[in-house]
Write a protein that holds these residues in place. Structure first.
Motif, PDB file in Angstrom:
ATOM      1  N   VAL A 166      10.266   3.435   8.813  1.00  0.00           N
ATOM      2  CA  VAL A 166       9.402   3.037   9.919  1.00  0.00           C
ATOM      3  C   VAL A 166       9.818   3.817  11.161  1.00  0.00           C
ATOM      4  N   LEU A 167       8.833   4.268  11.924  1.00  0.00           N
ATOM      5  CA  LEU A 167       9.107   4.982  13.163  1.00  0.00           C
ATOM      6  C   LEU A 167       8.630   4.152  14.349  1.00  0.00           C
ATOM      7  N   ALA A 168       9.397   4.189  15.411  1.00  0.00           N
ATOM      8  CA  ALA A 168       8.932   3.614  16.667  1.00  0.00           C
ATOM      9  C   ALA A 168       7.772   4.455  17.181  1.00  0.00           C
ATOM     10  N   ASN A 169       6.924   3.866  18.025  1.00  0.00           N
ATOM     11  CA  ASN A 169       5.794   4.618  18.581  1.00  0.00           C
ATOM     12  C   ASN A 169       6.259   5.914  19.244  1.00  0.00           C
ATOM     13  N   GLU A 170       7.422   5.843  19.898  1.00  0.00           N
ATOM     14  CA  GLU A 170       7.929   7.016  20.609  1.00  0.00           C
ATOM     15  C   GLU A 170       8.357   8.133  19.656  1.00  0.00           C
ATOM     16  N   GLN A 171       8.529   7.807  18.369  1.00  0.00           N
ATOM     17  CA  GLN A 171       8.935   8.815  17.383  1.00  0.00           C
ATOM     18  C   GLN A 171       7.741   9.411  16.654  1.00  0.00           C
ATOM     19  N   VAL A 172       6.543   8.993  17.054  1.00  0.00           N
ATOM     20  CA  VAL A 172       5.311   9.558  16.491  1.00  0.00           C
ATOM     21  C   VAL A 172       4.741  10.512  17.523  1.00  0.00           C
ATOM     22  N   ILE A 173       4.704  11.800  17.176  1.00  0.00           N
ATOM     23  CA  ILE A 173       4.259  12.833  18.098  1.00  0.00           C
ATOM     24  C   ILE A 173       3.046  13.530  17.502  1.00  0.00           C
ATOM     25  N   ASP A 174       1.918  13.401  18.203  1.00  0.00           N
ATOM     26  CA  ASP A 174       0.660  13.976  17.702  1.00  0.00           C
ATOM     27  C   ASP A 174       0.356  13.520  16.286  1.00  0.00           C
ATOM     28  N   GLY A 175       0.642  12.251  16.013  1.00  0.00           N
ATOM     29  CA  GLY A 175       0.319  11.692  14.703  1.00  0.00           C
ATOM     30  C   GLY A 175       1.290  12.040  13.603  1.00  0.00           C
ATOM     31  N   LYS A 176       2.411  12.703  13.946  1.00  0.00           N
ATOM     32  CA  LYS A 176       3.368  13.154  12.937  1.00  0.00           C
ATOM     33  C   LYS A 176       4.761  12.612  13.235  1.00  0.00           C
ATOM     34  N   GLY A 177       5.564  12.474  12.186  1.00  0.00           N
ATOM     35  CA  GLY A 177       6.938  12.036  12.348  1.00  0.00           C
ATOM     36  C   GLY A 177       7.720  13.037  13.168  1.00  0.00           C
ATOM     37  N   TRP A 178       8.482  12.528  14.117  1.00  0.00           N
ATOM     38  CA  TRP A 178       9.186  13.406  15.054  1.00  0.00           C
ATOM     39  C   TRP A 178      10.197  14.308  14.374  1.00  0.00           C
TER      40      TRP A 178
END
Length: 857
Positions: A166-178
């Motif tokens: 699971v990723l925090a919202n802040e770890q989702v960049i342009d719809g992709k995993g950071w």
């Protein structure tokens, strides 16, 4: 005295050792002195500190040293925000254990911080990955559970299908995993939540009392909490059902032209038997759950066969499943008013839906077409039946009144803020202290069995949470019935660790998280310093956590940070290269290919006027814009190399110079070299102490005395206002004035006081100068701030400009308030003026008291 050079390599180590041996910066909770708690946001131990850290901690350090000199008992601690995904990434990439990697980094970063000479109380140091710390956190979490502030429910999460976490919202960049770069999916998992919404009103109200917080931070938190008044009602659906919606703009209800629901709304799920609907829902799952991201993504919808009946007109409105509607926000359904909401406007334009104007700045504009975008501003109501001519606020109330009278809706206050999801499917975090029993359900681990520690024998050979795969750790007996049960394998969000660490710094008993009486001596933190990037989540969570602990009787303080300062970043350009990587999707085992970016540090780059190349292979790299120094972007300057070359004090001085502390500071090699030269310049001046002191009673310099006392007072004001660059500028002026002054007792006094005055900024230089040149007794760090003579803070002399025909010819010093006759006589006595007049007849003398004399010929 033979001139020598200041040697920072020797002095820095000597005085850092002296402060440690004397316990100079060890805080005493039992001291009768007034307390001052100064704290910088503690760092993540990623391996190296960078200049952004140095700037942040230098500011707090100057304030801590100054407050100590002012007679306060100062608490200025340091620790480590040590849990989180980067350690697991390192474990996967380097084959090391996260704990070993983290502690090695802590040791290295601690040595770096000590090398800069910060006035830190290292006796209170801890890392959040210490079982002694997170065991107390588990106990507090259990206390909040018992108080009804912790619960578990199924929730939609961001799922990285390659890293399998699971990723925090802040770890989702342009719809992709950071980290992986893979497209994030939406999944439903059972998650743990903290009931921050119970405190929404209090958190919002409390912002008004935080007068020493930046207005922009308070506004950001206010918007995040998002209190709004509106109407909740249900549309009647053509299939016989109801569609509950909530709108903050009931005044625009006559402008509604469609309704939309989230992909995981029960109505959408009920239609998923249709393959086209199922395919659209699956596509929506691949989008992020971050509200800002959803807002900027292309608006996509699937038009169902269902329509919604408008409550006033009876018109059928098409019902769409839409990717921009989130089930976690409101009712998971929206009333689309494209004329006055940009998101709805884009959607209606794409699907050729009516766009109606129901608010206009002037009723005469009621039928004007829209100019390519929605109009969200204020105005009067038009094209809206009984609402026409009303103001927006009056129309809102009128619609709510009719809805309540008709029994089909009611006015409600709602919040943008959602309960805080704290579950993370990863190893390197605080284990959530609960057990799952088939008979008893969810059972807290008894406090006498805390801490629940992380197992050391874990493997990161495959993605996902190794706690789930551990053969023994998760298997345990139920604390209630003794039957076989399973530990919770989720760990806590690292924001939990940083939501109460300031309390543990203030009080560290072995048997409790903290002693409330001792905490009360220090809290709230008087000065909290950190980056603007933490303005919302960290600060909001810390405010909530403090309130929650007060709510259950463990604290008396409500707000954790009395004053907040968000410093600017140290910036540098970036160097990068686009690469292609591959991964495996966990759902079907298929291989996916995705683009990723590799970043390079300045040390790896050869910079030319034409661009930049990688030293290793000579190939070109892209030169990015100047942004804040960041480990992930690798645009960092190594403090160790700079300190080894120029010394700690030159680096500290650079961090305080030029830019106001709230603004970004571009790194400059020329700037740091200039600061190093100033260190040597001060050293030479310190070596001149005592010259001209013979016959001191008669040998004084009143102008220099006044300059000294005014500077001491002004620098104090600047430090207290955190205007460090202004303090630096004043010290430059005083140094220049002292250098130019004639030898006198006043000059020697200024030199001695300069050593104390600059000691918060350049402490090693100050201590070395005192010891070498006999500027005083004892450690400068233990000195009191120089006293000022109030009489010398007021100028009793002024500089008078002497002009001829409006052009400056000379300046003279005169007593403040001197008469016009006295000023005219002083002017006419000027040889420069007489040369300019050259015997011409004087027609007029213009005197402006305390400012100028202008001779007209």
């Amino acid at each position: 005295m033979t001139e020598t050079r200041f040697d920072p390599a020797v002095a820095d180590e000597r005085w850092q050792r002296a402060w440690t041996e004397a316990g100079t910066f060890t805080a005493d909770s039992d001291s009768p002195k007034p307390k001052s708690y100064i704290l910088e946001m503690f760092p993540y131990p990623s391996g190296r500190i960078h200049m952004g850290h140095v700037r942040n901690y230098t500011m707090g350090d100057v304030l801590a040293r100054y407050q100590k000199m002012r007679g306060f008992e100062v608490l200025h601690p340091m620790g480590w925000d040590a849990f989180g995904m980067p350690a697991e990434n390192a474990a996967m990439e380097k084959g090391v254990h996260p704990g070993g990697w983290t502690r090695q980094n802590i040791a290295q970063m601690k040595a770096q911080l000590q090398r800069i000479g910060f006035a830190l109380d290292w006796t209170r140091e801890f890392a959040t990955c210490d079982p002694e710390y997170y065991g107390h956190e588990q106990a507090l979490f259990a206390d909040l559970y018992e108080a009804g502030l912790v619960y578990r429910k199924e929730s939609t999460v961001n799922w990285d299908p390659v890293d399998m976490t699971v990723l925090a919202n802040e770890q989702v960049i342009d719809g992709k995993g950071w980290r992986s770069g893979a497209e994030v999916e939406k999944r439903k998992l059972n998650q743990w939540f903290l009931k921050i919404t119970d405190f929404a009103d209090d958190l919002l109200e409390g912002l008004g009392k935080l007068e020493d917080w930046p207005e922009k931070v308070r506004l950001m938190q206010e918007n995040w909490i998002g209190k709004s008044q509106g109407l909740e009602f249900s549309f009647d659906l053509s299939n016989g059902g109801k569609l509950p919606v909530y709108t903050t703009r009931p005044d625009t209800i006559f402008g509604a032209s469609f309704c939309a629901i989230a992909a995981d709304h029960p109505i959408a799920q009920g239609l998923a038997g249709d393959p086209e609907v199922a395919a659209f829902i699956e596509a929506c799952k691949r989008g992020g759950t971050k509200a800002a991201e959803v807002e900027t993504a292309e608006k996509l919808g699937y038009r169902t066969a269902i329509t919604a009946r408008h409550p006033f007109t009876g018109a059928p409105l098409p019902l769409f499943i839409a990717n921009f509607v989130l089930m976690e926000y409101g009712t998971g359904a929206v009333m689309g008013v494209p004329g006055h909401d940009q998101r709805d406007f884009e959607f209606a334009t794409k699907y050729e839906l009516p766009i109606l104007r129901v608010v206009a700045t002037d009723p005469a504009r009621a039928d004007e077409p829209f100019q390519g975008e929605a109009e969200a501003g204020d105005g009067v109501i038009v094209n809206s039946d009984f609402l026409d001519g009303m103001s927006v606020e009056d129309a809102k109330q009128a619609v709510i009144t009719r809805a309540e009278a008709g029994g089909w809706g009611e006015g409600r206050t709602v919040w943008r803020l959602r309960d805080w999801g704290v579950s993370r499917q990863r190893y390197w975090g605080t284990p959530i202290p609960f057990v799952h029993c088939d008979t008893c359900g969810v059972v807290p681990v008894p406090k006498d069995q805390l801490p629940v520690t992380l197992p050391e024998d874990v493997s990161f050979d495959i993605p996902g949470n190794p706690l789930e795969r551990h053969p023994t750790w998760k298997h345990v007996d139920c604390p209630k019935c003794g039957a076989a049960a399973r530990r919770e394998t989720d760990t806590l969000d690292t924001f939990v660790d940083s939501s109460w660490y300031f309390l543990r710094f203030a009080s560290q008993p072995a048997d409790r998280p903290f002693d409330p009486e001792e905490v009360a001596k220090w809290m709230p933190v008087q000065h909290y310093i950190g980056g603007i990037e933490h303005a919302i989540l960290h600060l909001l969570y810390a405010r909530f956590w403090t309130r929650a602990l007060a709510h259950i009787g463990k604290l008396t303080v409500q707000e954790p940070f009395a004053a907040l300062f968000t410093q600017g970043m140290v910036t540098h350009e970036t160097y990068s290269r686009l690469v292609t990587r591959k991964g495996v999707r966990d759902s079907d085992g298929s291989e996916v290919e995705f683009a990723s970016i590799d970043y390079f540090s300045p040390e790896e780059i050869e910079r030319t006027s034409d661009g930049a190349t990688l030293l290793a292979d000579g190939s070109p790299v892209e030169v990015g814009r100047v942004i804040k120094m960041s480990k992930s972007k690798k645009n960092v300057v190594d403090p160790d190399a700079i300190i080894a070359r120029h010394g700690a004090d030159a680096v500290r001085w650079f961090m305080l110079s030029d830019s106001p502390p709230e603004r970004d500071l571009p790194w400059s090699d020329a700037g740091i070299e200039g600061c190093a030269r100033f260190v040597q310049r001060l050293w030479r001046l310190f070596g001149q102490v005592g010259a001209g002191e013979a016959g001191a009673d008669a040998n004084t310099d009143k102008a220099l005395d006044r300059k000294l006392h005014q500077t001491v007072a002004a620098v104090a004001d600047d430090i207290e206002a955190l205007s460090f660059n202004k303090a630096v500028a004043r010290i430059y002026e005083l140094v220049g004035a002292t250098e130019k002054a004639e030898l006198s007792a006043s000059r020697s006094d200024a030199i001695r006081k300069l050593a104390t005055l600059v000691s918060p900024m350049m402490p090693h230089l100050a201590e070395e100068a005192r010891a070498t040149y006999g500027l005083g007794i004892g450690l400068v760090a233990e000195d009191a701030w120089p006293a000022v003579d109030p009489a010398l803070l007021v100028d009793d002399e002024v500089t008078i400009a002497i002009q001829h025909m409006g052009k400056l010819r000379d300046t003279v010093t005169a007593p403040k308030g001197a008469s016009k006759d006295t000023l005219e006589a002083l002017a006419l006595a000027s040889a420069n003026l007489q040369r300019s007049i050259d015997g011409a007849a004087i027609r007029k003398v213009i005197v402006v008291p305390d400012r100028l004399v202008n001779i007209v010929t």
